[in-house]
Write an enzyme that holds these catalytic residues in place. Structure first.
Site, PDB file in Angstrom:
ATOM      1  N   ARG A   1     -10.187 -16.897  19.597  1.00 16.60           N
ATOM      2  CA  ARG A   1     -10.943 -17.598  18.539  1.00 16.60           C
ATOM      3  C   ARG A   1     -12.112 -16.692  18.115  1.00 16.60           C
ATOM      4  O   ARG A   1     -12.494 -16.644  16.961  1.00 16.60           O
ATOM      5  CB  ARG A   1     -11.481 -18.935  19.041  1.00 16.60           C
ATOM      6  CG  ARG A   1     -12.510 -19.560  18.098  1.00 16.60           C
ATOM      7  CD  ARG A   1     -12.855 -21.011  18.381  1.00 16.60           C
ATOM      8  NE  ARG A   1     -12.925 -21.395  19.773  1.00 16.60           N
ATOM      9  CZ  ARG A   1     -13.935 -21.157  20.588  1.00 16.60           C
ATOM     10  NH1 ARG A   1     -14.990 -20.452  20.174  1.00 16.60           N
ATOM     11  NH2 ARG A   1     -13.898 -21.578  21.848  1.00 16.60           N
TER      12      ARG A   1
ATOM     13  N   TYR B   1     -12.532 -25.612  -8.176  1.00 15.41           N
ATOM     14  CA  TYR B   1     -11.373 -26.196  -7.495  1.00 15.41           C
ATOM     15  C   TYR B   1     -11.720 -27.611  -6.995  1.00 15.41           C
ATOM     16  O   TYR B   1     -12.793 -27.828  -6.430  1.00 15.41           O
ATOM     17  CB  TYR B   1     -10.965 -25.298  -6.335  1.00 15.41           C
ATOM     18  CG  TYR B   1      -9.944 -25.916  -5.411  1.00 15.41           C
ATOM     19  CD1 TYR B   1     -10.163 -25.991  -4.037  1.00 15.41           C
ATOM     20  CD2 TYR B   1      -8.749 -26.434  -5.910  1.00 15.41           C
ATOM     21  CE1 TYR B   1      -9.236 -26.575  -3.196  1.00 15.41           C
ATOM     22  CE2 TYR B   1      -7.812 -27.019  -5.078  1.00 15.41           C
ATOM     23  CZ  TYR B   1      -8.069 -27.088  -3.718  1.00 15.41           C
ATOM     24  OH  TYR B   1      -7.139 -27.682  -2.882  1.00 15.41           O
TER      25      TYR B   1
ATOM     26  N   ASP C   1     -16.663 -17.345  -5.540  1.00 17.99           N
ATOM     27  CA  ASP C   1     -15.272 -17.584  -5.182  1.00 17.99           C
ATOM     28  C   ASP C   1     -14.424 -16.719  -6.117  1.00 17.99           C
ATOM     29  O   ASP C   1     -14.320 -17.002  -7.301  1.00 17.99           O
ATOM     30  CB  ASP C   1     -14.951 -19.078  -5.357  1.00 17.99           C
ATOM     31  CG  ASP C   1     -13.534 -19.414  -4.944  1.00 17.99           C
ATOM     32  OD1 ASP C   1     -13.291 -20.585  -4.573  1.00 17.99           O
ATOM     33  OD2 ASP C   1     -12.661 -18.520  -4.988  1.00 17.99           O
TER      34      ASP C   1
ATOM     35  N   LYS D   1      -3.774 -17.295  -1.749  1.00 21.91           N
ATOM     36  CA  LYS D   1      -3.325 -17.020  -3.110  1.00 21.91           C
ATOM     37  C   LYS D   1      -2.874 -15.576  -3.278  1.00 21.91           C
ATOM     38  O   LYS D   1      -1.960 -15.123  -2.623  1.00 21.91           O
ATOM     39  CB  LYS D   1      -4.425 -17.418  -4.089  1.00 21.91           C
ATOM     40  CG  LYS D   1      -5.006 -18.830  -3.852  1.00 21.91           C
ATOM     41  CD  LYS D   1      -3.946 -19.911  -3.920  1.00 21.91           C
ATOM     42  CE  LYS D   1      -4.479 -21.320  -3.835  1.00 21.91           C
ATOM     43  NZ  LYS D   1      -5.176 -21.701  -2.601  1.00 21.91           N
TER      44      LYS D   1
END
Ligand SMILES: C=C(NCc1c(COP(=O)(O)O)cnc(C)c1O)C(=O)O
Length: 381
Positions: free
Chosen positions: A46, A98, A170, A195
Site C-alpha cells: 500500500r 465531471y 484535472d 481514460k
C-alpha cells in the site's frame, strides 16, 4: 526527451535482477526485512510497490513534474487533493465538471465543512469576487466535461498566485500529450488514468503530479494513510498503455476533427462543442495551451428532444453507449442521465447541459466508418 520517447522510456528501466525490459508485475503485499527497518526500500505494497513506482515516475515525466502519485481511481486522487484542506476552507471550482467530482465535492466534503463555489471560468477576471480569507484552492478542468469549455491556465495560475491559492487542474480530457498544466503554473495536475493514459478501457485508476516537494509529501502521506492505492497489475497495464499514448492521441485528434466537422454540417444537429472550431469562444486559448484539440465532442440536436437523443444513441453501432472515455473504441454517452445525473438539472442547464446533449469519445477506428455510423443513426430521427 521528446514526448514520444518519454512515453516509451521515462520512469522505466530493465529489471535489475533479470534484465527484463518490461517492468515486472510485483504481485506481492509485503517484503521481507533483514531486521526491523532493515529493508530494500519496500515494506508493504500500500505504501510502496516497484511496479507502481515505475508508473508514478513515468507519469511525472509525461507531465514535466517531479512527483507522480497514483490512486485506485480518478475520484480517489481528487479525494486526496481535497483532504489537504480543513473545515471552513473554501474552494473555487469550474461550474462545468465531471458529475462524480461535483458529487464528491457536494455530497461528501461539504458535510465536512468545506465550501465550494461553482463558477464560470471562461473569463478568469471574474474570479476575484469569490475570494475571501478562507479560500484555499482553485479547481479547474480544461477542456471541461462535457461542455468542452476552455479555461486559460496561464491566467488562472496568475490569479491563484496573486491570491496565494493552490491551482489544481484535472487534465483528463486533454491527456499529457496535448497539454501540461504544470508548465503554465498549476500546482497539481490530476488525471483519471482510466481514460486516455490507460487507453484501452481495461483499468480504473487516478494520478496526481506535482513539483513542490512539501506538497508531494503531504499527498503521499494521504495516499498511504487513506489507502486508495492501485494494484501492480493495473499499474502494469497503464505502463503498457502509455507506450502508445502519443500514437493514439494523434489518431483521436484526427478523427475528432473529422467527426466534429461532419456533425457541424449535419442538418439535424443544432450545436457542436469542440475546442478546435475557430468559432469556439476560447479557441485562441485552446490553440495557445493545447498541442491539438482532442477526440472529445458534445453536440445537441435540432428540437432538443431527449427522445431523439435516445434514438440516435440506441442506433449507433460503432459508438458504444457507455460511461467513460479515452479508450481506443468510440463511445457515446448521455451526460444528463449518465455521467452528470448527480448534478441537479437546474445546475446542469446553467452551463448548457441540456437533456438532448450527446457526448462522444471518438476512438481510433477508421473515420469513414465512424461518419457512416453517425449518418445512419441520425437518419433514424
Ligand atoms: C467516467 C467518466 N469520467 C471520469 C472522470 C473522473 C473520475 O475518474 P474515475 O477514474 O472514473 O474515478 C475525473 N475527472 C474527469 C474529467 C472524468 O471524466 C465519464 O465522464 O464518463
Amino acid at each position: 526527451m521528446k514526448f514520444g520517447t518519454k512515453a516509451i522510456h521515462a520512469g522505466v528501466s530493465p529489471d535489475p535482477s533479470t534484465g527484463a525490459i518490461m517492468t515486472p508485475i510485483y504481485q506481492t503485499s509485503t517484503y521481507v526485512q533483514k531486521s526491523p527497518g532493515d529493508h530494500q526500500g519496500y515494506e508493504y505494497s500500500r505504501t510502496h510497490n516497484p511496479t507502481r513506482t515505475a508508473l508514478q515516475n513515468s507519469l511525472a515525466a509525461l507531465e514535466n513534474g517531479k512527483h507522480g502519485i497514483c490512486f485506485s481511481s480518478g475520484l480517489g486522487a481528487i479525494d486526496s487533493v481535497v483532504k489537504l484542506f480543513n473545515p471552513g476552507d473554501e474552494i473555487i471550482s469550474t461550474n462545468d465538471l465531471y458529475g462524480g467530482t461535483y458529487r464528491l465535492f457536494t455530497k461528501v466534503f461539504e458535510r465536512y465543512g468545506i465550501k465550494f463555489h461553482f463558477v464560470p471560468m471562461s473569463d478568469p477576471s471574474s474570479l476575484s469576487s469569490y475570494v475571501n480569507e478562507n479560500t484555499k484552492m482553485v479547481w479547474v478542468e480544461t477542456p471541461t466535461n462535457p461542455m468542452m469549455n476552455i479555461i486559460d491556465l496561464e491566467a488562472v495560475a496568475a490569479f491563484s498566485k496573486k491570491h496565494n491559492l493552490l491551482l489544481a487542474v484535472d487534465n483528463t480530457f486533454a491527456s499529457p500529450y496535448l497539454q501540461n498544466p504544470l508548465d503554465f503554473g498549476a500546482d497539481i495536475v490530476m488525471h483519471s488514468v482510466t481514460k486516455y493514459l490507460g487507453g484501452h478501457s481495461d483499468v480504473v485508476m487516478g494520478a496526481l503530479v506535482v513539483n513542490d516537494d512539501e506538497l508531494a509529501s503531504r499527498l503521499v502521506f494521504l495516499q498511504n494513510a487513506c489507502g486508495a492505492t492501485p494494484g501492480p497489475q493495473d499499474c502494469f497495464l497503464v505502463l503498457r498503455g502509455i507506450k502508445t499514448l502519443h500514437l493514439r492521441m494523434e489518431r483521436h485528434c484526427q478523427n475528432g476533427k473529422t467527426i466534429a466537422a461532419y456533425l457541424k454540417n449535419h442538418p439535424k444537429v443544432e450545436k457542436v462543442y469542440w475546442p478546435g472550431f475557430e468559432g469556439h469562444p476560447n479557441h485562441q486559448v485552446a490553440k495557445r495551451q493545447m498541442r491539438d484539440f482532442g477526440g472529445m465532442i458534445s453536440f445537441t440536436l435540432k428540437g432538443n428532444r431527449i427522445e431523439d437523443a435516445k434514438t440516435v444513441m440506441e442506433n449507433l453501432e460503432l459508438f458504444a453507449l457507455a460511461e467513460s472515455l479515452g479508450g481506443v473504441e468510440s463511445l457515446c454517452g448521455h451526460p444528463a442521465s449518465m455521467t452528470h445525473a448527480s448534478i441537479p438539472k437546474e445546475e446542469r442547464e446553467k452551463v448548457g447541459l441540456v437533456d438532448s446533449l450527446i457526448r462522444l469519445s471518438v476512438g481510433v477506428e477508421d473515420a469513414e466508418d465512424l461518419k457512416n455510423d453517425i449518418l445512419q443513426a441520425l437518419a433514424k430521427i
